[in-house]
Design a protein around this motif. Structure first.
Motif, PDB file in Angstrom:
ATOM      1  N   TRP A 115       0.824  -1.206   0.000  1.00  0.00           N
ATOM      2  CA  TRP A 115       0.000   0.000   0.000  1.00  0.00           C
ATOM      3  C   TRP A 115       0.864   1.263   0.000  1.00  0.00           C
ATOM      4  CZ3 TRP A 115      -5.211   0.359  -0.603  1.00  0.00           C
ATOM      5  CH2 TRP A 115      -5.939  -0.821  -0.507  1.00  0.00           C
ATOM      6  N   SER A 116       0.969   1.903  -1.179  1.00  0.00           N
ATOM      7  CA  SER A 116       1.620   3.225  -1.214  1.00  0.00           C
ATOM      8  C   SER A 116       0.652   4.217  -0.568  1.00  0.00           C
ATOM      9  CB  SER A 116       1.884   3.643  -2.662  1.00  0.00           C
ATOM     10  OG  SER A 116       0.639   3.850  -3.321  1.00  0.00           O
ATOM     11  N   ASP A 117       1.151   5.383  -0.191  1.00  0.00           N
ATOM     12  CA  ASP A 117       0.256   6.401   0.365  1.00  0.00           C
ATOM     13  C   ASP A 117      -0.856   6.737  -0.631  1.00  0.00           C
ATOM     14  OD1 ASP A 117       1.915   6.401   2.528  1.00  0.00           O
ATOM     15  OD2 ASP A 117       2.626   8.475   2.298  1.00  0.00           O
ATOM     16  N   ASP A 118      -0.489   6.890  -1.899  1.00  0.00           N
ATOM     17  CA  ASP A 118      -1.505   7.254  -2.905  1.00  0.00           C
ATOM     18  C   ASP A 118      -2.594   6.198  -3.004  1.00  0.00           C
ATOM     19  OD1 ASP A 118      -0.307   9.609  -3.472  1.00  0.00           O
ATOM     20  OD2 ASP A 118       0.757   8.907  -5.274  1.00  0.00           O
ATOM     21  N   ALA A 119      -2.178   4.929  -2.976  1.00  0.00           N
ATOM     22  CA  ALA A 119      -3.169   3.850  -3.075  1.00  0.00           C
ATOM     23  C   ALA A 119      -4.107   3.879  -1.864  1.00  0.00           C
ATOM     24  CB  ALA A 119      -2.457   2.495  -3.166  1.00  0.00           C
ATOM     25  N   PHE A 120      -3.532   4.168  -0.703  1.00  0.00           N
ATOM     26  CA  PHE A 120      -4.356   4.248   0.511  1.00  0.00           C
ATOM     27  C   PHE A 120      -5.401   5.364   0.390  1.00  0.00           C
ATOM     28  CE2 PHE A 120      -5.494   6.040   4.581  1.00  0.00           C
ATOM     29  CZ  PHE A 120      -5.844   4.914   5.327  1.00  0.00           C
ATOM     30  N   TRP A 121      -4.932   6.566   0.000  1.00  0.00           N
ATOM     31  CA  TRP A 121      -5.874   7.713  -0.080  1.00  0.00           C
ATOM     32  C   TRP A 121      -6.945   7.460  -1.130  1.00  0.00           C
ATOM     33  CZ3 TRP A 121      -5.541  10.074   4.179  1.00  0.00           C
ATOM     34  CH2 TRP A 121      -4.331  10.450   4.775  1.00  0.00           C
ATOM     35  N   ASP A 122      -6.546   6.867  -2.256  1.00  0.00           N
ATOM     36  CA  ASP A 122      -7.540   6.586  -3.313  1.00  0.00           C
ATOM     37  C   ASP A 122      -8.616   5.637  -2.809  1.00  0.00           C
ATOM     38  OD1 ASP A 122      -6.246   8.174  -5.059  1.00  0.00           O
ATOM     39  OD2 ASP A 122      -5.252   6.553  -6.188  1.00  0.00           O
ATOM     40  N   GLU A 123      -8.174   4.595  -2.104  1.00  0.00           N
ATOM     41  CA  GLU A 123      -9.143   3.600  -1.620  1.00  0.00           C
ATOM     42  C   GLU A 123     -10.051   4.207  -0.547  1.00  0.00           C
ATOM     43  OE1 GLU A 123      -9.815   0.700  -2.942  1.00  0.00           O
ATOM     44  OE2 GLU A 123     -11.352   0.278  -1.435  1.00  0.00           O
ATOM     45  N   LEU A 124      -9.462   5.008   0.333  1.00  0.00           N
ATOM     46  CA  LEU A 124     -10.275   5.656   1.373  1.00  0.00           C
ATOM     47  C   LEU A 124     -11.343   6.538   0.724  1.00  0.00           C
ATOM     48  CD1 LEU A 124     -10.833   6.371   4.358  1.00  0.00           C
ATOM     49  CD2 LEU A 124      -9.079   8.158   4.162  1.00  0.00           C
ATOM     50  N   LYS A 125     -10.934   7.325  -0.276  1.00  0.00           N
ATOM     51  CA  LYS A 125     -11.895   8.227  -0.945  1.00  0.00           C
ATOM     52  C   LYS A 125     -13.040   7.446  -1.579  1.00  0.00           C
ATOM     53  CE  LYS A 125      -8.884  11.982  -2.207  1.00  0.00           C
ATOM     54  NZ  LYS A 125      -7.988  12.432  -3.239  1.00  0.00           N
ATOM     55  N   ARG A 126     -12.707   6.300  -2.186  1.00  0.00           N
ATOM     56  CA  ARG A 126     -13.747   5.495  -2.834  1.00  0.00           C
ATOM     57  C   ARG A 126     -14.801   5.031  -1.841  1.00  0.00           C
ATOM     58  NH1 ARG A 126      -9.892   1.860  -5.540  1.00  0.00           N
ATOM     59  NH2 ARG A 126      -9.084   3.224  -7.118  1.00  0.00           N
ATOM     60  N   ARG A 127     -14.400   4.844  -0.580  1.00  0.00           N
ATOM     61  CA  ARG A 127     -15.336   4.301   0.408  1.00  0.00           C
ATOM     62  C   ARG A 127     -16.169   5.395   1.086  1.00  0.00           C
ATOM     63  NH1 ARG A 127     -11.836  -0.761   3.063  1.00  0.00           N
ATOM     64  NH2 ARG A 127     -11.016  -1.456   1.057  1.00  0.00           N
ATOM     65  N   LEU A 128     -15.780   6.659   0.881  1.00  0.00           N
ATOM     66  CA  LEU A 128     -16.513   7.753   1.531  1.00  0.00           C
ATOM     67  C   LEU A 128     -17.632   8.248   0.614  1.00  0.00           C
ATOM     68  CD1 LEU A 128     -13.409   9.755   2.825  1.00  0.00           C
ATOM     69  CD2 LEU A 128     -15.074   8.544   4.243  1.00  0.00           C
ATOM     70  N   PRO A 129     -18.728   8.761   1.188  1.00  0.00           N
ATOM     71  CA  PRO A 129     -19.736   9.399   0.325  1.00  0.00           C
ATOM     72  C   PRO A 129     -19.052  10.518  -0.456  1.00  0.00           C
ATOM     73  CG  PRO A 129     -20.536   9.211   2.600  1.00  0.00           C
ATOM     74  CD  PRO A 129     -19.083   8.829   2.617  1.00  0.00           C
ATOM     75  N   PRO A 130     -19.410  10.707  -1.745  1.00  0.00           N
ATOM     76  CA  PRO A 130     -18.694  11.679  -2.589  1.00  0.00           C
ATOM     77  C   PRO A 130     -18.597  13.068  -1.965  1.00  0.00           C
ATOM     78  CG  PRO A 130     -20.227  10.396  -3.904  1.00  0.00           C
ATOM     79  CD  PRO A 130     -20.436   9.971  -2.491  1.00  0.00           C
ATOM     80  N   HIS A 131     -19.671  13.536  -1.330  1.00  0.00           N
ATOM     81  CA  HIS A 131     -19.615  14.901  -0.784  1.00  0.00           C
ATOM     82  C   HIS A 131     -18.679  14.992   0.429  1.00  0.00           C
ATOM     83  CE1 HIS A 131     -22.660  13.112   1.896  1.00  0.00           C
ATOM     84  NE2 HIS A 131     -22.466  14.108   2.730  1.00  0.00           N
ATOM     85  N   ALA A 186     -15.845  12.837   0.589  1.00  0.00           N
ATOM     86  CA  ALA A 186     -14.520  12.552   0.020  1.00  0.00           C
ATOM     87  C   ALA A 186     -13.844  13.828  -0.478  1.00  0.00           C
ATOM     88  CB  ALA A 186     -14.646  11.534  -1.113  1.00  0.00           C
ATOM     89  N   THR A 187     -14.631  14.769  -0.978  1.00  0.00           N
ATOM     90  CA  THR A 187     -14.028  16.006  -1.513  1.00  0.00           C
ATOM     91  C   THR A 187     -13.362  16.828  -0.413  1.00  0.00           C
ATOM     92  OG1 THR A 187     -16.147  17.125  -1.283  1.00  0.00           O
ATOM     93  CG2 THR A 187     -15.638  16.240  -3.472  1.00  0.00           C
ATOM     94  N   GLU A 188     -13.717  16.569   0.839  1.00  0.00           N
ATOM     95  CA  GLU A 188     -13.135  17.323   1.963  1.00  0.00           C
ATOM     96  C   GLU A 188     -11.801  16.732   2.441  1.00  0.00           C
ATOM     97  OE1 GLU A 188     -14.657  20.099   3.210  1.00  0.00           O
ATOM     98  OE2 GLU A 188     -16.055  19.776   1.549  1.00  0.00           O
ATOM     99  N   LEU A 189     -11.437  15.564   1.911  1.00  0.00           N
ATOM    100  CA  LEU A 189     -10.244  14.869   2.440  1.00  0.00           C
ATOM    101  C   LEU A 189      -8.950  15.608   2.072  1.00  0.00           C
ATOM    102  CD1 LEU A 189      -9.216  12.290   3.926  1.00  0.00           C
ATOM    103  CD2 LEU A 189      -8.932  11.262   1.660  1.00  0.00           C
ATOM    104  N   ILE A 190      -8.172  15.921   3.065  1.00  0.00           N
ATOM    105  CA  ILE A 190      -6.843  16.502   2.825  1.00  0.00           C
ATOM    106  C   ILE A 190      -5.827  15.386   3.018  1.00  0.00           C
ATOM    107  CG2 ILE A 190      -5.148  18.209   3.603  1.00  0.00           C
ATOM    108  CD1 ILE A 190      -7.563  19.862   4.640  1.00  0.00           C
ATOM    109  N   THR A 191      -5.030  15.113   2.004  1.00  0.00           N
ATOM    110  CA  THR A 191      -4.071  14.015   2.090  1.00  0.00           C
ATOM    111  C   THR A 191      -2.669  14.564   2.327  1.00  0.00           C
ATOM    112  OG1 THR A 191      -3.683  14.010  -0.274  1.00  0.00           O
ATOM    113  CG2 THR A 191      -5.477  12.616   0.515  1.00  0.00           C
TER     114      THR A 191
END
Ligand code: APR
Ligand code: PHB
Length: 390
Positions: A234-250, A252-257
């Protein structure tokens, strides 16, 4: 050397008990296998119940916790594309939880032990309890090539799941109950602003996720992963991408990585050993029980063990009353099992279970729909999450 109470394990359970007893004039020693730096490098959950916070204050360790910890009156559950909130304050009769990292709790306990000149031995090798079924138990450990013997009235096994204490109880005197879950949590700590002021637990068809925090500049996130996954996968990018996919879209847009400053995978397990006493040996905390992290019960359940033991030992030494010690195992286990039920239930509610029949998936969806359609169900969740009374 002789002390009244010899405590094996310098994690939060052992340190808190030694501090509380010291303040009552009861002599203790803590024997810790690892170095202090090692103990303070472990990252664990960060949600404290009111009862645990009260015990920290009683132990004169609550100052920084009260200053830096954040009071949370609720948390959120994301499911089916929406974000629903559990109002802890409303449904628990005005209670809340404190968000403060367990590593900081341990640091505060060490500093308090230093201030009082408490006896805490680090790098204690080959710690071994002896004669626990007799009236004269003792503990030995190795320091360099010296073997040191500590005579005591009682031994407290606060040495975690892999410690030596539970293993020194004869196998035929111990019943073990265990459930291992078929997945783990991949956790990332990052120096970023948390996505939301309150925690978000996420149920998603790709798997569970959790958005938590240590402070307004330090975030802690988790995603459910198969047990076969390795951190290196799990690279950091892969982690953030997967986390975003699991969050409701509205959301996920608030996520600061940002770059991860810690990344690890933890398996999920439920475990209880009964009884929690054998002769002069008392088990406390992770030495006797393990919780999946889903409801943050681990440390909070250790706290009730410490509360019962503390009062039992004080009654023994100050009033020659042994009822608290005699009832310890039964009282501690009654609360432990309720916390086990709750953390199991939250784990079942929120995770994706591989190889499960479709019927069970529908029941899980219905459990969630019921939760947010019933005030009684939310009240039950809130009552358990803020912590049942000791
Ligand atoms: N001898 C001496 N010390 C030992 C031994 C041993 N044989 N084996 C383990 N230890 C030490 C570990 O190094 C650790 O520091 O005992 C300590 C146990 O600490 P924890 O595992 O943190 O357990 P506990 O203090 O009961 O903490 C409660 O709540 O959130 C949960 O798991 C989380 O640690 C947390 C727990
Ligand atoms: C965490 O912040 O690490 C955390 C919070 C809540 C949980 C589990 C872990 O239920």
């Amino acid at each position: 050397m002789r002390v009244q109470v010899c405590i094996i394990g310098g994690g939060p359970s052992g340190l808190l008990l030694s501090q509380l007893l010291h303040l009552q004039g009861i002599d203790t020693i803590v024997l810790e296998r690892a170095s202090r730096d090692h103990v303070l490098s472990r990252i664990r959950a960060g949600v404290l119940e009111h009862g645990f916070a009260e015990l920290m204050r009683e132990a004169q360790c609550g100052e920084r916790m009260d200053r830096e910890g954040e009071i949370h009156h609720g948390f959120n559950i994301a499911h089916d594309g929406v974000l629903d909130r559990i109002d802890l304050y409303k449904y628990s009769g005005g209670n809340s939880v404190l968000v403060y990292g367990q590593t900081e709790v341990t640091r505060d306990l060490y500093e308090a032990r230093d201030r009082l000149g408490g006896k805490v031995v680090h790098n204690a090798a080959d710690v071994q309890p002896h004669d626990i079924a007799s009236g004269q138990p003792f503990v030995t450990y190795r320091s360099g090539d010296q073997t040191i013997r500590i005579d005591c009235d009682y031994i407290i096994g606060a040495d975690g799941f892999h410690g030596v204490s539970r293993k020194s109880i004869p196998k035929d005197k111990l019943s073990e109950y265990e459930r291992v879950y078929p997945f783990g949590w991949l956790g990332v700590l990052s120096r970023t602003k948390p996505i939301n002021p309150e925690l978000i637990y996420v149920k998603h068809e790709r798997g569970f996720a959790l958005c938590s925090m240590r402070s307004q500049v330090l975030s802690r996130y988790y995603i459910q992963v198969p047990l076969s996954d390795k951190v290196e996968d799990w690279s950091d990018d892969a982690f953030w991408d997967e986390l975003k996919r699991r969050l409701p879209p509205h959301v996920a847009t608030e996520l600061i990585t940002g770059p991860s400053i810690e990344k690890s995978i933890a398996p999920l397990r439920s475990y209880v050993a009964e009884p929690m006493r054998y002769g002069r040996l008392f088990l406390a905390g992770d030495a006797a029980h393990i919780f999946p992290p889903t409801g943050a019960r681990g440390l909070n359940s250790a706290a009730s063990d410490i509360y019962y033991l503390y009062h039992g030992l004080v009654d023994h030494y100050k009033k020659s009353d042994d009822k608290g010690l005699d009832d310890y195992s039964q009282r501690a286990l009654a609360r432990i099992w309720k916390a086990q039920r709750f953390s199991w239930w939250m784990t079942m509610l929120l995770h994706r279970f591989p190889d499960r029949i479709a019927y069970e998936d529908r029941l899980q969806d219905t459990d969630m729909a019921y939760l947010f359609s019933s005030e009684a169900a939310q009240r039950s969740l809130a009552e358990n999450y803020v912590g049942l009374p000791f």
